[in-house]
Design a protein around this motif. Structure first.
Motif, PDB file in Angstrom:
ATOM      1  N   UNK A  34       0.822  -1.220   0.000  1.00 35.53           N
ATOM      2  CA  UNK A  34       0.000   0.000   0.000  1.00 35.53           C
ATOM      3  C   UNK A  34       0.852   1.264   0.000  1.00 35.53           C
ATOM      4  N   UNK A  35       2.015   1.215   0.643  1.00 36.09           N
ATOM      5  CA  UNK A  35       2.915   2.376   0.640  1.00 36.09           C
ATOM      6  C   UNK A  35       3.528   2.559  -0.742  1.00 36.09           C
ATOM      7  N   UNK A  36       3.951   1.466  -1.358  1.00 36.00           N
ATOM      8  CA  UNK A  36       4.645   1.545  -2.647  1.00 36.00           C
ATOM      9  C   UNK A  36       3.694   1.875  -3.803  1.00 36.00           C
ATOM     10  N   UNK A  85       5.142  -3.340 -10.096  1.00 39.27           N
ATOM     11  CA  UNK A  85       5.373  -4.606  -9.404  1.00 39.27           C
ATOM     12  C   UNK A  85       5.989  -4.364  -8.032  1.00 39.27           C
ATOM     13  N   UNK A  86       5.663  -5.260  -7.120  1.00 37.79           N
ATOM     14  CA  UNK A  86       6.238  -5.238  -5.779  1.00 37.79           C
ATOM     15  C   UNK A  86       6.987  -6.547  -5.567  1.00 37.79           C
ATOM     16  N   UNK A  87       8.252  -6.429  -5.232  1.00 33.96           N
ATOM     17  CA  UNK A  87       9.075  -7.578  -4.864  1.00 33.96           C
ATOM     18  C   UNK A  87       9.271  -7.556  -3.358  1.00 33.96           C
ATOM     19  N   UNK A  88       9.289  -8.710  -2.741  1.00 34.17           N
ATOM     20  CA  UNK A  88       9.729  -8.843  -1.358  1.00 34.17           C
ATOM     21  C   UNK A  88      10.913  -9.791  -1.389  1.00 34.17           C
ATOM     22  N   UNK A  89      12.010  -9.347  -0.808  1.00 34.00           N
ATOM     23  CA  UNK A  89      13.272 -10.063  -0.920  1.00 34.00           C
ATOM     24  C   UNK A  89      14.008  -9.996   0.406  1.00 34.00           C
ATOM     25  N   UNK A  90      15.055 -10.785   0.508  1.00 36.20           N
ATOM     26  CA  UNK A  90      15.917 -10.747   1.688  1.00 36.20           C
ATOM     27  C   UNK A  90      17.369 -10.671   1.250  1.00 36.20           C
ATOM     28  N   UNK A  92      21.418 -10.378   3.270  1.00 35.17           N
ATOM     29  CA  UNK A  92      22.116 -10.474   4.547  1.00 35.17           C
ATOM     30  C   UNK A  92      22.608  -9.091   4.932  1.00 35.17           C
ATOM     31  N   UNK A  93      22.494  -8.731   6.193  1.00 34.71           N
ATOM     32  CA  UNK A  93      23.071  -7.478   6.679  1.00 34.71           C
ATOM     33  C   UNK A  93      24.536  -7.743   6.952  1.00 34.71           C
ATOM     34  N   UNK A  94      24.888  -7.841   8.209  1.00 34.75           N
ATOM     35  CA  UNK A  94      26.238  -8.281   8.571  1.00 34.75           C
ATOM     36  C   UNK A  94      26.187  -9.766   8.903  1.00 34.75           C
ATOM     37  N   UNK A  95      25.216 -10.137   9.730  1.00 32.14           N
ATOM     38  CA  UNK A  95      25.054 -11.533  10.125  1.00 32.14           C
ATOM     39  C   UNK A  95      23.636 -12.048   9.912  1.00 32.14           C
ATOM     40  N   UNK A  96      22.675 -11.153   9.909  1.00 31.21           N
ATOM     41  CA  UNK A  96      21.262 -11.534   9.876  1.00 31.21           C
ATOM     42  C   UNK A  96      20.598 -11.031   8.593  1.00 31.21           C
ATOM     43  N   UNK A  97      19.420 -11.587   8.305  1.00 31.30           N
ATOM     44  CA  UNK A  97      18.699 -11.208   7.098  1.00 31.30           C
ATOM     45  C   UNK A  97      17.920  -9.910   7.293  1.00 31.30           C
ATOM     46  N   UNK A  98      17.849  -9.142   6.226  1.00 33.16           N
ATOM     47  CA  UNK A  98      17.026  -7.940   6.148  1.00 33.16           C
ATOM     48  C   UNK A  98      15.948  -8.248   5.110  1.00 33.16           C
ATOM     49  N   UNK A  99      14.697  -8.129   5.494  1.00 37.39           N
ATOM     50  CA  UNK A  99      13.599  -8.331   4.555  1.00 37.39           C
ATOM     51  C   UNK A  99      13.137  -6.951   4.099  1.00 37.39           C
ATOM     52  N   UNK A 100      13.036  -6.777   2.795  1.00 37.81           N
ATOM     53  CA  UNK A 100      12.653  -5.474   2.248  1.00 37.81           C
ATOM     54  C   UNK A 100      11.717  -5.664   1.063  1.00 37.81           C
ATOM     55  N   UNK A 101      10.998  -4.599   0.736  1.00 36.42           N
ATOM     56  CA  UNK A 101      10.113  -4.590  -0.428  1.00 36.42           C
ATOM     57  C   UNK A 101      10.612  -3.524  -1.392  1.00 36.42           C
ATOM     58  N   UNK A 102      10.522  -3.848  -2.665  1.00 37.13           N
ATOM     59  CA  UNK A 102      10.915  -2.923  -3.726  1.00 37.13           C
ATOM     60  C   UNK A 102       9.720  -2.714  -4.635  1.00 37.13           C
ATOM     61  N   UNK A 103       9.353  -1.461  -4.864  1.00 39.78           N
ATOM     62  CA  UNK A 103       8.315  -1.128  -5.823  1.00 39.78           C
ATOM     63  C   UNK A 103       8.963  -0.654  -7.112  1.00 39.78           C
ATOM     64  N   UNK A 110      12.160   2.690  -9.963  1.00 41.05           N
ATOM     65  CA  UNK A 110      11.933   2.367  -8.557  1.00 41.05           C
ATOM     66  C   UNK A 110      10.966   3.397  -7.975  1.00 41.05           C
ATOM     67  N   UNK A 111       9.885   2.895  -7.357  1.00 41.49           N
ATOM     68  CA  UNK A 111       8.923   3.776  -6.692  1.00 41.49           C
ATOM     69  C   UNK A 111       9.188   3.849  -5.193  1.00 41.49           C
ATOM     70  N   UNK A 112       9.984   2.923  -4.691  1.00 36.18           N
ATOM     71  CA  UNK A 112      10.311   2.963  -3.274  1.00 36.18           C
ATOM     72  C   UNK A 112      10.960   1.683  -2.792  1.00 36.18           C
ATOM     73  N   UNK A 113      11.629   1.811  -1.671  1.00 33.27           N
ATOM     74  CA  UNK A 113      12.225   0.681  -0.961  1.00 33.27           C
ATOM     75  C   UNK A 113      11.729   0.775   0.475  1.00 33.27           C
ATOM     76  N   UNK A 114      11.143  -0.280   0.976  1.00 39.79           N
ATOM     77  CA  UNK A 114      10.637  -0.312   2.345  1.00 39.79           C
ATOM     78  C   UNK A 114      11.287  -1.472   3.095  1.00 39.79           C
ATOM     79  N   UNK A 115      11.731  -1.207   4.305  1.00 34.50           N
ATOM     80  CA  UNK A 115      12.311  -2.249   5.150  1.00 34.50           C
ATOM     81  C   UNK A 115      11.175  -2.890   5.937  1.00 34.50           C
ATOM     82  N   UNK A 116      10.994  -4.193   5.782  1.00 34.36           N
ATOM     83  CA  UNK A 116       9.939  -4.905   6.491  1.00 34.36           C
ATOM     84  C   UNK A 116      10.447  -5.442   7.829  1.00 34.36           C
TER      85      UNK A 116
END
Length: 182
Positions: A34-36, A85-90, A92-103, A110-116
């Motif tokens: 909805x944000x993207x 289109x909206x992608x949701x992807x992961x 790695x940060x330094x050690x852990x995963x970052x889940x984000x959405x790309x519009x 690119x319409x936006x990047x959101x950190x989930x």
């Protein structure tokens, strides 16, 4: 008188102290959609399985290896119009995963990047709107490189690098999917 040696069991608890990681969910997939694409009436999931040829094309275009053959992808629609289109992807940060959405708009910008979800104990500055805004309008024709086109954040270098690489890979993924899927 010499000090008495400490019993070995006193040191044992120090060996099992867990490292605390702050796992925080900032947005759900639906909220990010909805944000993207706020004008979208629906977000149609696309069931895509990337074949070896598509994965090779994505790698060639982005310089990044495809990890998942099933990208999480939705088409944002308003009536009969595809908004993007909206992608949701992961990544790695330094050690852990970052889940984000790309519009990505229907025109490929690119319409936006959101950190989930952000699971690292440091580096969450990638959530700052000013940093994420650097991606707005970028396409596969643009150079998207950390330190050149996208500014780094001191203390969040790996998160910045991997998110930048992920955006570049997903833009290439979109192009390959649209070019090769009927």
């Amino acid at each position: 008188m010499p000090p008495l040696p400490s019993p070995p069991w006193l040191a044992a608890p120090l060996l099992v102290v867990p490292i605390t990681v702050q796992a925080t969910q900032y947005l759900t997939v639906e909220q990010a959609q909805r944000i993207l694409f706020p004008a979208a009436e629906r977000y149609a999931p696309l069931d895509v399985i990337l074949n070896a040829e598509q994965r090779a094309a994505i790698h060639a275009a982005s310089g990044k290896r495809v990890v998942s053959v099933r990208p999480r992808l939705w088409r944002a629609e308003a009536g009969a119009t595809v908004l993007g289109h909206v992608f949701v992807d992961q990544v790695i940060g330094k050690h852990e995963l970052i889940t984000y959405a790309l519009g990505v708009s229907a025109g490929g910008q690119v319409t936006g990047v959101e950190i989930l979800d952000y699971r690292e104990s440091h580096g969450d500055q990638v959530r700052l709107p000013r940093w994420r805004a650097q991606f707005l309008g970028k396409t596969t024709d643009d150079s998207i490189a950390l330190g050149r086109d996208i500014q780094n954040i001191s203390g969040a270098t790996l998160s910045c690098r991997h998110l930048t690489d992920g955006v570049r890979r997903l833009l290439a993924t979109r192009e390959v999917i649209l070019a090769t899927t009927p």
